[in-house]
Scaffold this motif. Structure first.
Motif, mmCIF file in Angstrom:
data_model
loop_
_atom_site.group_PDB
_atom_site.id
_atom_site.type_symbol
_atom_site.label_atom_id
_atom_site.label_comp_id
_atom_site.label_asym_id
_atom_site.label_seq_id
_atom_site.Cartn_x
_atom_site.Cartn_y
_atom_site.Cartn_z
ATOM 1 N N THR A 61 0.858 -1.184 0.000
ATOM 2 C CA THR A 61 0.000 0.000 0.000
ATOM 3 C C THR A 61 0.894 1.232 0.000
ATOM 4 O O THR A 61 2.049 1.168 0.417
ATOM 5 N N GLU B 80 -1.755 5.975 2.552
ATOM 6 C CA GLU B 80 -3.057 5.344 2.855
ATOM 7 C C GLU B 80 -3.210 5.037 4.332
ATOM 8 O O GLU B 80 -4.329 4.905 4.839
ATOM 9 N N TYR C 232 -2.874 11.662 -7.180
ATOM 10 C CA TYR C 232 -3.709 10.767 -6.374
ATOM 11 C C TYR C 232 -5.174 10.779 -6.822
ATOM 12 O O TYR C 232 -6.015 10.156 -6.174
ATOM 13 N N GLY D 191 -7.572 7.346 -4.812
ATOM 14 C CA GLY D 191 -8.218 7.590 -3.525
ATOM 15 C C GLY D 191 -8.256 9.048 -3.120
ATOM 16 O O GLY D 191 -8.793 9.389 -2.073
ATOM 17 N N THR E 106 -5.889 12.838 0.627
ATOM 18 C CA THR E 106 -6.239 12.755 2.052
ATOM 19 C C THR E 106 -5.407 13.768 2.841
ATOM 20 O O THR E 106 -4.469 14.371 2.323
#
Lengths: 252, 252
Positions: A183, A187, B109, B113, B116
């Protein structure tokens, strides 16, 4: 945990060959691993050129904040081998020829042309220094109080570490456990921070990599307490699994 | 030789993984070689732990004596990535989110996802910082005046060096030539010292080794002046041959 003192060491790597990029240093990692087993933390490293004043300044600055001070490099017979002079200057000691070092070198070079003036340089120590022996070359390292003057050649430095194993007072050895995930570390960054905060006796390091066209990361949990380490690794594994990550014990 | 200024750089390697011995540093040698080509000398390296105050102190001490200051490591998204905060503290700047870095990370990104909070950490720069781009990851390095904040992963750090090639003012590049002998360096130490003294524009490094059960040494002559370098190598070769040594051009 009775023993809360954290024993710290500093390392001065001496040598233009490292700073020029000619030679890849190997002693930092080797000394770090050896210190972990002695229960001593490598707290700072400085790599400095072959200049007496720079070496002496680094020695005094780093030993002021650490329990032990190591140097590697600059103890051979040539003009650029000035570590003994620099350490002696740093601590205000004279440089003397150590009688036993002289005898060792005489034995080693007896059938190899004898003890020349250049070779005799390798018997010089800051006054008060004791020898750290090694079997590979005739030239010993030097211990002077909490200062350890070691060879630059990694195989010889390793023998000097062997000779010092168990001789230095330290705390509990640092132990570590690694787990890994395929990963991006971004994340799981929040998980790492939260688990570390919940386990103040442990540190968690995150080491991302690119491999086989994919991103991954290994997470190394370190502690001096085996039970706390196991608890922290279990908590981290559970939190990652909760997020849907495949966790590989032992790292990837 | 009109240009006598020697341009100097310092490097702060940031990361508990280096000091624990877990990771073998590769950036010192890579940066050193790259700096040689830019005509800049790597004058000092410090390896420091992931502690903001230690990093900031090292940054300020080393940049006080060098023209350029590089850092490697600690610019990822996780809790132990604190280099930007430490450099900002060192120079008294605020930490801001760089709009272009944010846009780059959003692009990178977008299909992975999104951006973040942890990933947004990688867009933070000391106020006034510019970006050093790289093609491998979305996270840029940062230039702030003469301070260069680089990645810890060697492949990414190398791309950041590429991006900076030719951008930094330097002197004449250092060039070097190596010769070698199957001899103990102690046999030739006097020669090395004498030849170096006779060629003040050159430095001679002596690098002994044990190989195939024999001792040998390589001698690296360095200078910024090609003619002086050639003269010094010729003088050293002649002096060694006079002593009966077999000299191998290019080193052993």
């Amino acid at each position: 945990m009775d023993n809360k003192k954290i024993w710290k060491a500093g390392l001065i790597v001496i040598g233009d060959e490292i700073l020029s990029g000619r030679t890849q240093d190997k002693n930092v990692a080797a000394l770090a691993k050896w210190l972990n087993v002695q229960g001593i933390q490598l707290a700072e490293v400085r790599i400095v050129p072959d200049i007496i004043e720079h070496i002496a300044e680094a020695v005094n600055e780093v030993r002021a904040t650490t329990d032990y001070l190591f140097t590697t490099g600059g103890i051979g017979p040539t003009h650029d081998d000035i570590t003994v002079d620099a350490v002696a200057a740093a601590i205000g000691a004279d440089v003397i020829v150590h009688p036993r070092a002289r005898a060792m070198l005489e034995g080693y070079y007896g059938d190899k042309g004898g003890l020349t003036e250049a070779r005799l340089r390798m018997a010089r120590v800051p006054d008060g220094g004791e020898l750290i022996e090694n079997r590979m070359s005739g030239a010993p390292g030097i211990r002077h109080g909490n200062i350890f003057i070691m060879a630059g050649i990694p195989a010889i430095a390793a023998q000097m570490m062997d000779a010092l194993t168990g001789q230095l007072e330290g705390g509990d050895p640092v132990i570590s456990e690694t787990i890994g995930c395929w990963t991006a570390e971004s994340e799981v960054a929040d998980i790492l921070g939260a688990v570390e905060n919940a386990h103040p006796e442990c540190q968690i390091g995150s080491y991302p990599f690119f491999r086989e066209g994919r991103v991954g990361a290994n997470f190394v949990v370190r502690s001096t307490d085996a039970a706390q380490l196991a608890t922290c690794v279990a908590a981290l594994t559970a939190a990652l699994a909760d997020q849907g990550q495949q966790v590989t014990a032992g790292g990837i």
